[in-house]
Design an enzyme around this catalytic site. Structure first.
Site, PDB file in Angstrom:
ATOM      1  N   CYS A   1       0.802  -1.228   0.000  1.00 47.67           N
ATOM      2  CA  CYS A   1       0.000   0.000   0.000  1.00 47.67           C
ATOM      3  C   CYS A   1       0.833   1.275   0.000  1.00 47.67           C
ATOM      4  CB  CYS A   1      -0.950  -0.004   1.192  1.00 47.67           C
ATOM      5  SG  CYS A   1      -2.091  -1.404   1.182  1.00 47.67           S
TER       6      CYS A   1
ATOM      7  N   CYS B   1       0.435   2.481   6.691  1.00 41.23           N
ATOM      8  CA  CYS B   1       0.837   1.097   6.931  1.00 41.23           C
ATOM      9  C   CYS B   1       0.843   0.365   5.595  1.00 41.23           C
ATOM     10  CB  CYS B   1      -0.135   0.417   7.897  1.00 41.23           C
ATOM     11  SG  CYS B   1      -1.847   0.400   7.287  1.00 41.23           S
TER      12      CYS B   1
END
Length: 473
Positions: free
Chosen positions: A129, A457
């Site tokens: 991500c 994250c």
């Protein structure tokens, strides 16, 4: 470790010093009076412009496209908005997570499709991500006093970075045994060999391998991990639903107010022009409360309503040396300053990247939490955000896991994700990082702040944090 977190963090962080507020969506303009983070002898790297396609729920209007189509649209939108000559870029870097096998180097295919010179090198990176974060920092930034990016190293003056994700059509593979048989058939030289191989196929061999958002090292889906993390930090279902509702509410207000300036219109071939995100759907606590657990059943707290949804979309940013940008007549939006990447246990701390990254990047920049005017954290799950905020508010967690004397401290909610986030705007895995950085730049301009902080994250227990400084208006 999970049981330790469950038993200990609850007592430390169940009553944090922050609360979710709905009364202050767009703060008044602040007065900049802080020092600049410019360093003698180090090139200033600037964000000139950032754009993105509308982020759409997978399986909707983009369903018949390919990833490079979206990336090409973002690149063309960047060219159109900046008026940048197509041969003025030195390098192009894109991030993506689930690769289309036909266009594995999607950066190159999208660049050629967008009309960039075929003399401009392009490569693709992947870091879950935070893939487009990696694309940006690979392009240009200074790390720990050492130049590691193309611009900072003097190799380039103008780099386009971006990211793309296309969840409407992901690779679905045959089973391993079926693949081996098919490869062997391709090599078979006689009819007898072919018939023998065909005869070896069993019904079970035809079962496909479906992709999943799961950790290879632990075999656990990210949603399951988010549910466990929320439980470990004592995050309730109500807290998660409240935060998700906040995200959608703020995103709708920002969209209606015309604040999402990075979104470009895109004429989808054979379909309509798309000009806004389609996943922003403010609901009510009552409606959200009716949904069942999505991962840990039946008593989990993570649901479809408080999780980010599968999204198609692409982003692109133009990053230059300040000297080059000014020479070409551009007015930069922001300086890209210090950044860090962090990594921790992918089983019990999979989604705690912001907690680990934030204090490190602040220390590197010589700033404190109170110096930051704008916070933009990636919202993978409401439970993930709330768990990070509770970890940052815990003296015990700071001392035990971060090696600090006390807690990190939590971002004030009146500065936090005020234009919505991944829960509402959408989360095309490879494209979100550029959205976060561009949003910080726009919010700093709108709110009159000087410093912004991006944190995210990522799968593998990794994370990223970056400090951004407003460009003088």
């Amino acid at each position: 470790m999970a049981s330790m977190l469950l038993n200990t963090v609850r007592s430390c962080s169940t009553s944090p010093s922050w609360s979710i507020s709905y009364c202050c969506y767009f703060p008044s303009v602040q007065t900049k009076s802080k020092k600049t983070l410019a360093r003698p002898g180090v090139k200033n790297i600037v964000l000139v412009e950032g754009v993105r396609t509308p982020f759409l729920l997978s399986g909707t209007t983009y369903a018949d496209l390919m990833p490079h189509d979206l990336a090409r649209a973002a690149l063309q939108g960047l060219l159109h908005r900046t008026g940048l000559p197509k041969d003025a870029v030195d390098y192009i870097i894109y991030g993506t997570v689930i690769q289309e096998v036909k266009t594995s180097n999607v950066a190159r295919e999208a660049a050629l499709g967008a009309g960039f010179s075929d003399k401009i090198p392009a490569h693709t990176v992947t870091m879950a991500c935070i893939s487009s974060n990696q694309a940006m920092t690979s392009a240009c930034t200074v790390y720990s006093g050492r130049t590691v990016g193309l611009i900072a190293a003097g190799q380039c003056d103008a780099v386009v970075a971006g990211g793309v994700e296309f969840m409407s059509d992901v690779p679905i593979r045959h089973s391993r045994k079926m693949r081996k048989t098919m490869l062997s058939l391709n090599k078979a030289k006689t009819l007898g060999q072919r018939l023998s191989l065909i005869g070896s196929i069993r019904l079970a061999h035809l079962s496909p391998e479906l992709p999943a958002v799961a950790e290879f090292s632990t075999a656990e889906t990210m949603g399951h991990s988010a549910d466990r993390l929320a439980a470990a930090f004592g995050v309730s279902r109500v807290e998660q639903d409240e935060f998700a509702l906040r995200s959608h509410t703020l995103a709708k207000k920002a969209q209606d107010a015309g604040l999402l300036q990075d979104v470009i219109s895109f004429k989808v071939p054979g379909r309509d022009i798309v000009s806004k995100d389609n996943g922003i759907r403010p609901s009510s606590m009552e409606q959200m409360g009716k949904l069942k657990a999505a991962f840990v059943k039946p008593h989990g707290t993570v649901t479809a309503a408080n999780s980010s949804f599968l999204t198609d979309g692409a982003s692109a940013v133009l990053v230059m040396s300040e000297e080059k940008a000014l020479a070409m007549g551009y007015k930069p939006k922001a300086y890209l300053r210090d950044f860090v990447y962090v990594s921790q246990d992918p089983k019990d701390q999979l989604l705690l990247g912001p907690t680990y990254g934030t204090p490190k990047v602040l220390e590197r920049a010589g700033l404190s939490m109170s110096d930051i005017d704008v916070f933009e954290f990636h919202e993978a799950f409401a439970g993930q955000i709330m768990a990070n905020l509770k970890a940052m508010d815990s003296d015990w967690f700071g001392q035990t896991y971060l090696g600090r004397k006390s807690k990190v401290g939590t971002p004030p909610m009146e500065k936090f994700n005020l234009w919505g986030g991944s829960l509402s705007l959408g989360h095309p895995f490879g494209a979100t990082g550029c959205r976060l950085v561009t949003t910080v730049a726009h919010r700093l301009q709108k709110e009159g702040g000087q410093y912004g902080l991006v944190a995210a994250c990522a799968a593998g227990g990794q994370g990223h944090a970056m400090v951004i400084e407003a460009y003088p208006q």
